[in-house]
Design a protein around this motif. Structure first.
Motif, PDB file in Angstrom:
ATOM      1  N   GLU A   1      42.188  72.862 -55.907  1.00  0.00           N
ATOM      2  CA  GLU A   1      41.732  72.052 -57.038  1.00  0.00           C
ATOM      3  C   GLU A   1      40.361  71.455 -56.747  1.00  0.00           C
ATOM      4  O   GLU A   1      39.465  71.489 -57.595  1.00  0.00           O
TER       5      GLU A   1
ATOM      6  N   ARG B   1      45.865  71.301 -53.259  1.00  0.00           N
ATOM      7  CA  ARG B   1      44.884  70.236 -53.487  1.00  0.00           C
ATOM      8  C   ARG B   1      43.489  70.705 -53.086  1.00  0.00           C
ATOM      9  O   ARG B   1      42.495  70.398 -53.760  1.00  0.00           O
TER      10      ARG B   1
ATOM     11  N   ARG C   1      49.021  70.979 -49.673  1.00  0.00           N
ATOM     12  CA  ARG C   1      47.645  70.612 -49.321  1.00  0.00           C
ATOM     13  C   ARG C   1      46.662  71.712 -49.703  1.00  0.00           C
ATOM     14  O   ARG C   1      45.550  71.427 -50.148  1.00  0.00           O
TER      15      ARG C   1
END
Length: 98
Positions: free
Chosen positions: A74, A71, A68
């Protein structure tokens, strides 16, 4: 994506380095302990809480296993933030928690 190991992060904290850390785990996960000084912003709340993150600072993103937080990195990189993923997450953290 930039990465830091739990060991590298722990050494920096032990040496007094001031770091900006964001823990993106859920409430019930952070209740079990967070790295001292980390700010809790669950992954799902990141988009509406961007005003709490200063683009002029660097941040280390933390979660349970680094998925997570990866992510989150990103997403935040796409928004123009300087972020680093803590590889291994809290499962690999051996330092103190609060």
């Amino acid at each position: 994506m930039k990465e830091i190991t739990t060991t590298e992060l722990q050494h920096q904290l032990e040496n007094g380095t001031v770091l900006n850390m964001i823990d993106v785990r859920e409430d019930e996960e952070v209740a079990q302990g967070m790295i001292q000084g980390a700010v809790h912003i669950p992954l799902g709340e990141l988009p509406e809480r961007l005003d709490e993150i200063d683009k002029s600072k660097s941040y280390i993103m933390i979660c349970r296993s680094s998925g997570r937080s990866g992510r989150a990195c990103e997403y935040l990189e796409g928004q123009g933030y300087d972020v680093t993923n803590m590889v291994g997450g809290m499962l690999d953290w051996h330092g103190e928690v609060e």
